[in-house]
Each structure stands twice: as C-alpha cells, then as structure tokens.
Design a protein around this motif. Sequence first.
Motif, PDB file in Angstrom:
ATOM      1  N   PRO A  57       4.061   5.661  -6.464  1.00 50.57           N
ATOM      2  CA  PRO A  57       4.316   4.667  -5.845  1.00 50.57           C
ATOM      3  C   PRO A  57       3.214   4.100  -5.145  1.00 50.57           C
ATOM      4  N   ILE A  58       3.117   2.754  -4.520  1.00 49.90           N
ATOM      5  CA  ILE A  58       2.478   2.370  -3.415  1.00 49.90           C
ATOM      6  C   ILE A  58       3.177   2.268  -2.516  1.00 49.90           C
ATOM      7  N   THR A  59       2.614   2.873  -1.117  1.00 49.68           N
ATOM      8  CA  THR A  59       3.036   3.264  -0.056  1.00 49.68           C
ATOM      9  C   THR A  59       2.519   2.133   0.947  1.00 49.68           C
ATOM     10  N   PHE A  60       1.763   1.857   0.926  1.00 46.98           N
ATOM     11  CA  PHE A  60       0.831   0.495   2.165  1.00 46.98           C
ATOM     12  C   PHE A  60       0.259  -0.389   1.425  1.00 46.98           C
ATOM     13  N   LEU A  61       0.782  -1.729   2.133  1.00 44.34           N
ATOM     14  CA  LEU A  61       0.377  -2.748   1.767  1.00 44.34           C
ATOM     15  C   LEU A  61      -0.177  -3.652   2.777  1.00 44.34           C
ATOM     16  N   THR A  62      -1.056  -4.411   2.755  1.00 44.37           N
ATOM     17  CA  THR A  62      -1.118  -4.955   3.553  1.00 44.37           C
ATOM     18  C   THR A  62      -2.089  -6.710   3.239  1.00 44.37           C
ATOM     19  N   VAL A  63      -1.584  -7.850   3.468  1.00 41.56           N
ATOM     20  CA  VAL A  63      -2.246  -8.444   2.870  1.00 41.56           C
ATOM     21  C   VAL A  63      -1.855 -10.002   3.726  1.00 41.56           C
ATOM     22  N   VAL A  64      -1.726 -11.226   3.425  1.00 37.87           N
ATOM     23  CA  VAL A  64      -2.203 -12.785   4.103  1.00 37.87           C
ATOM     24  C   VAL A  64      -0.505 -12.664   3.588  1.00 37.87           C
ATOM     25  N   PRO A  65      -0.145 -13.736   4.800  1.00 41.03           N
ATOM     26  CA  PRO A  65       1.463 -14.564   4.389  1.00 41.03           C
ATOM     27  C   PRO A  65       1.721 -15.220   3.235  1.00 41.03           C
ATOM     28  N   THR A  66      -0.006 -16.504   2.097  1.00 37.87           N
ATOM     29  CA  THR A  66       0.332 -16.596   1.663  1.00 37.87           C
ATOM     30  C   THR A  66       0.691 -15.343   0.350  1.00 37.87           C
ATOM     31  N   LYS A 101      11.961  -4.647  -6.597  1.00 31.08           N
ATOM     32  CA  LYS A 101      12.944  -3.879  -5.797  1.00 31.08           C
ATOM     33  C   LYS A 101      13.258  -2.233  -5.199  1.00 31.08           C
ATOM     34  N   THR A 102      13.129  -1.390  -6.239  1.00 26.61           N
ATOM     35  CA  THR A 102      12.824  -0.478  -5.883  1.00 26.61           C
ATOM     36  C   THR A 102      11.696   0.026  -5.302  1.00 26.61           C
ATOM     37  N   ALA A 103      10.759  -1.017  -5.644  1.00 27.62           N
ATOM     38  CA  ALA A 103       9.231  -0.142  -4.960  1.00 27.62           C
ATOM     39  C   ALA A 103       8.979  -0.951  -3.738  1.00 27.62           C
ATOM     40  N   LEU A 104       9.847  -2.059  -3.293  1.00 29.60           N
ATOM     41  CA  LEU A 104       9.617  -2.456  -2.012  1.00 29.60           C
ATOM     42  C   LEU A 104      10.409  -2.064  -0.652  1.00 29.60           C
ATOM     43  N   HIS A 105      11.160  -1.062  -1.146  1.00 25.28           N
ATOM     44  CA  HIS A 105      12.609  -0.899  -0.688  1.00 25.28           C
ATOM     45  C   HIS A 105      11.733   0.406   0.279  1.00 25.28           C
ATOM     46  N   PRO A 106      12.272   0.888   1.527  1.00 25.83           N
ATOM     47  CA  PRO A 106      11.690   1.100   2.842  1.00 25.83           C
ATOM     48  C   PRO A 106      11.404   2.692   2.117  1.00 25.83           C
ATOM     49  N   SER A 107      11.678   3.185   1.366  1.00 27.11           N
ATOM     50  CA  SER A 107      12.263   4.747   1.098  1.00 27.11           C
ATOM     51  C   SER A 107      11.137   4.805  -0.105  1.00 27.11           C
ATOM     52  N   ASN A 108      10.625   3.788   0.295  1.00 25.58           N
ATOM     53  CA  ASN A 108       8.870   4.185  -0.796  1.00 25.58           C
ATOM     54  C   ASN A 108       7.793   3.121  -0.643  1.00 25.58           C
ATOM     55  N   MET A 109       7.731   2.214  -0.193  1.00 23.16           N
ATOM     56  CA  MET A 109       7.020   1.721   0.302  1.00 23.16           C
ATOM     57  C   MET A 109       7.028   1.825   2.063  1.00 23.16           C
ATOM     58  N   ARG A 110       5.476   2.414   2.370  1.00 23.34           N
ATOM     59  CA  ARG A 110       6.102   2.998   3.999  1.00 23.34           C
ATOM     60  C   ARG A 110       6.558   1.940   4.630  1.00 23.34           C
ATOM     61  N   GLY A 156      15.113  -5.080   0.294  1.00 22.71           N
ATOM     62  CA  GLY A 156      16.698  -4.036   0.585  1.00 22.71           C
ATOM     63  C   GLY A 156      16.221  -3.690   2.596  1.00 22.71           C
ATOM     64  N   GLY A 157      15.392  -4.546   3.136  1.00 26.24           N
ATOM     65  CA  GLY A 157      15.358  -3.969   4.473  1.00 26.24           C
ATOM     66  C   GLY A 157      14.129  -4.009   4.926  1.00 26.24           C
ATOM     67  N   ASN A 158      13.117  -3.909   4.172  1.00 25.01           N
ATOM     68  CA  ASN A 158      11.580  -3.450   4.865  1.00 25.01           C
ATOM     69  C   ASN A 158      11.302  -4.907   5.363  1.00 25.01           C
ATOM     70  N   VAL A 159      11.269  -4.224   6.635  1.00 23.98           N
ATOM     71  CA  VAL A 159      10.171  -5.813   6.930  1.00 23.98           C
ATOM     72  C   VAL A 159       9.169  -5.853   7.310  1.00 23.98           C
ATOM     73  N   LEU A 160       8.319  -7.052   7.232  1.00 31.78           N
ATOM     74  CA  LEU A 160       7.119  -7.079   7.584  1.00 31.78           C
ATOM     75  C   LEU A 160       6.483  -6.869   8.618  1.00 31.78           C
ATOM     76  N   LEU A 161       5.050  -5.859   8.817  1.00 31.95           N
ATOM     77  CA  LEU A 161       4.847  -6.412  10.031  1.00 31.95           C
ATOM     78  C   LEU A 161       4.327  -6.689  10.869  1.00 31.95           C
ATOM     79  N   GLU A 162       4.123  -7.586  12.008  1.00 28.95           N
ATOM     80  CA  GLU A 162       2.966  -8.460  12.008  1.00 28.95           C
ATOM     81  C   GLU A 162       1.571  -7.937  12.778  1.00 28.95           C
ATOM     82  N   ARG A 163       0.518  -9.022  13.046  1.00 26.29           N
ATOM     83  CA  ARG A 163      -0.577  -7.774  13.922  1.00 26.29           C
ATOM     84  C   ARG A 163      -1.696  -9.403  14.125  1.00 26.29           C
TER      85      ARG A 163
END
Length: 583
Positions: A257-266, A287-296, A318-325
């Motif tokens: 499972p992919i736990t970490f994704l960092t990309v651009v808005p587009t 949807k399961t892959a993106l869920h906070p229980s799988n994608m940290r 399912g509730g995984n909020v994008l982190l902005e920096r």
Amino acid sequence: MASTLPRLPIFEAITKHDARRTAVVHSPSGRSFTYGQLANDVAAAKDRLQRNTGGRSAEGERISFLVENGYDYVVTLLSILAAHAVAVPLSPSFPAHELRYIIDQSESLMLLSSAKFQHQAEQVLQEGIETKPMHYKQDKIMLGSPDGHVTLEEATSHQGGMMLYTSGTTSRPKGVLLPQDVLTAQTRSLLEAWQYSSEDVLLHVLPLHHIHGTLNALLTPLFAGSTVEFQFPFNAAAVWERLAAPFLPNPDAAKQPITFLTVVPTIYTRLLSSHSSLSPQLQKATKTALHPSNMRVNISGSAALPTPVKSAWTELSGGNVLLERYGMTEVGMALSCGLDFADRVDGSVGWPLPSVQARLVDIETGEVIEEGQEIDPASNSERQGEIQLRGPTIFRQYWKNAEATSREFTEDADGQGSWFKTGDVAVRRNVDGAGKSDQAWAKGPLYFIHGRRSADIIKTGGEKVSALEIEREMLSLPQVDEVAVVGLPSEAWGQKVAAVVVLSDHGKTAGKGGRAWSALDMRRALKEILANYKIPQEMKVVDTIPRNAMGKINKKQLVIQIWGEPLEGTEKNGAVQVPNGSV
C-alpha cells in the motif's frame, strides 16, 4: 578495493538502514533495489565518476546530469554528493538552449548522461556551449550489487551539495546553491514535521529538477529508510491502478500500500476528474487505498490548492484531508500544516517548520508584524506582510550572482543573521481548534498566503486585493474549471481586477439562452461572496491556461499573451519579469 562513502548524514542514514529493506522500486517493471544494494552502487558510481574527471578532483565542481527518474537517478545524485561535488539536475524536457545556459552558468566540469539521454546530451554540447564540459556517458546502472560492505570514512570536504535553478527572469534563471549542510537541515526539519518512517512507501510521480521532487519525495524518505516507488511521467490511470493493486480481490503481493503521496494540485485535479471513469472494482479499491487507515499522509504543494479540490479529495478518500505547505527553491519547505486533521485549515499553509524562523513585514510600512499586531487598528483590517525567513534551512547564495544575493537578504539588528525576502505576501491569524496537537512546532497563528508581491497583490482604488483569494472563490463555482486572476493597469483605479477563465462543460452553456457563461454572469455569481472591489471587471475565456511542470502559472506572461501589455512594474520592451515561484 573496499567500498567507501564519506561520513555525511545522508550516507550515515542509508548505511544504518536494514540492508535488506527495499529502497527504490521501478513501478512499471516491478524491479526493486535494497538499501544494501544502493549503498554499494553509490560507492562504485562515486569511484567511476572520480576516474572520469580528466584527472581533476571532483570536490566543489558542478556536475550537470541528464538521467531518467528511477534507480539510476538516485544512484547518480548520491554519487555526486559522495564525491563532494555539486549536483546540477537537468530536465530532459528543456530545450537545448536552456540546458546550455544552465551548464555554462554553473561552469559545470561535466555533463553526465545516462544511455537514454546520451544523444540529447551530445546535441546540447555540439554548438553554442561556452564552457566546454566533458561528456561522461554513464552505462546503464546498475544491477545492484547484493554483496560487499561499505565503509564510511571521514569527509574530506564540505563543498558538495546541489544546485537548482529558479524560474527564468529578465536576468535569466539563477542557480540556487544548496550546500550539503543546508540539504541536511531541510531534510531533518521534514523528518520531524511529517514523521517519515521506514514503514512508508512513497509513490513518486514528480519531475526531479525541482525541490519538491528531490527534497520532499526523495532525499527525506531515503534518510528515513522509506521505500520510494517511481512512476514517471504522471499518468492518472496508471496511478489509480497502482494505488488499487493491494486492495483488489486478487491483490499483487509485490505491491505494498502507498502510505505517502506528495504532488501538485493539478495532479489531484486530474485524479479526481478521471476517477469516475474507472471500473466499479477499481473505484472501490482506490477509495480503500486513499482512506486514512492506509494512506498516512497526502500533501499538496507548489501551487495554491483550490478548496473544491481539497473537499472533493476528502470526500473520495473517506476523510483524508490534504496537507498544504509552503516552500521554494531557496528555502526548501518553510511552512506547513500539521499532521492532525484539525491542523489542516482551508487556505492556510500552517506554521514555520522545525528550525525555520519566519516573520511578516508590513508591505506598506516595512515594520515587522509581531504576534498580536495582525490587525490594523485604524482600518480594523488584516495587515498584509512579506514572508521573510532565516535559519539553517535557508540557502546562502545565488551562484556567481552577488548582486541578486545581496538584494534578496536583509540584515537584522538582533545580530542573529539576515532574513531572506521571499517576495510572497501573507496574513497571519489564529484559528479556533487548530494548533492543539502534540506537534510542538504547530502552535500559534497560522499563515495564509495572498500571493506573489509582484503578481498576486492587486492594488485597486486604495484596496489591496489577493488574487489567490478571488481564485479560490471562483473555483468554487460550477461554471469554472480553471482561473488566473491578474491586475491590469487602470487610470481610474491604479489597477483593475481581471480573470482568465477556462469554463467547465456546465459553464459553456450556463449563460442566458444556453450561451457560454459571460463576464456579467460571473459578476452576478460573485456578488454574494466577494466585496465589490474584489470582483473582476474583465473576464477572458480561454481553452487552456499554460502551466509549468509544477502546475504554476506565469501570470506576467499570461497578461502579455492575452492583453498585449505587461503588468504594472514590468518593463514594456517585451521582457517579462518572472518571480521565483514557491514550490
């Protein structure tokens, strides 16, 4: 001969990781390489590099390189650092004249190319090059030696590091010199803030000549012992299939499972727009892959994140909020929202990261805006200030450009060092419910970016307007797919607000009588959500808005392209001043 690497923090980390742990994966083929193989191959590549420098020491020399994303790139970059040289990553998508400029301006000793780009490198060196670097044709790496032991020896130099080039300006792109100690400080700041670990698997779909793809998505995970899986260039269908793979009815055991994704808005926008076209089975698995229980953690950066995109991603996942920096070439990452969902405030880029000092300097008065002074008592409005930064994560100089270096730093009477003037304008405010996590650095008022001082702050009728704020509101409208808000010269107002818009399918028939949505329609739609002086007076509809590889829009070029005149403060001879964008 024993394999050796210098005792630098990056190599101390790599050699301490479990040698059997997977370091790099080539996603399309499934080939993988362990940390033990990586250490051995970097040591061997370092030795080969030093044998091909024409008898000169590589220490402090600039090594430009054209290598494809993947294991070859990782080994090449690290081998240059191991030789105490300065790595200058080149983008294969750049035209030959841009590559020649970077090679010449950096005074590179060598252009290193992998087999895939040898012909392109030869063309670059054929004509018009002034510095005559040697061409090192690197054989295809690298099978990954499973045996052998790498010994760390004391570093003989501190001249190594990396040099990335800013966006082009009238004075041409500037080389941002990032010494090894600055890279290490940037990495350690992110390790603490985003808590990378050896259990993380990061999917890498970004270009590697930018700080986002190199620092956030490569060097920092390698420090932590994470697995970096390359899938470049970005393809939405391929990304969805990879994310889904571990969660299908018959999962591929080789795909973690992919736990970490960092990309651009587009990229988030393209993923969202293509999701409905997936099969029902893939939709469920993704949807399961993106869920906070799988994608940290999922991070968005390099450009402003539209609120509708953030909301749609939260719903899909399912509730995984994008982190902005917030960051830029010169400083790495400087500000970030926290890991706690309550600390991911819409429109905010959070707080100064660990070891980063940040301040706001009022763009009208030049005074430092201290905490508690964010509101102007005379007007009862928020004070806009330029973000200024200092600390060990900040670059020290533009390569061979003392004038630009001096211009972008300002001294402080406190004797603790100079501040880097980012050119980005923000406000700072406390937000109820945020800043209460156990992350010690994520406390106090948060920063909200209003945009580039030179392109995104529009002064109209005595009011200072944030183009990014207007863009966020316009993107919430169903008629708008993309928008760029700019300021045009105006005799009556100083500047007037204008918008360049790509209409959605709905917008193409949303006007009166089924016609396309018009400027009048736009003003009516915005009347209830924006103050009158913020509503664009002009709107130009286009098929596409040009963006660079990191999803950013060059607004000054856009204004000339559409209206035929530069923004206020830009020379009228056709030359366009482009700011160093945040990344």
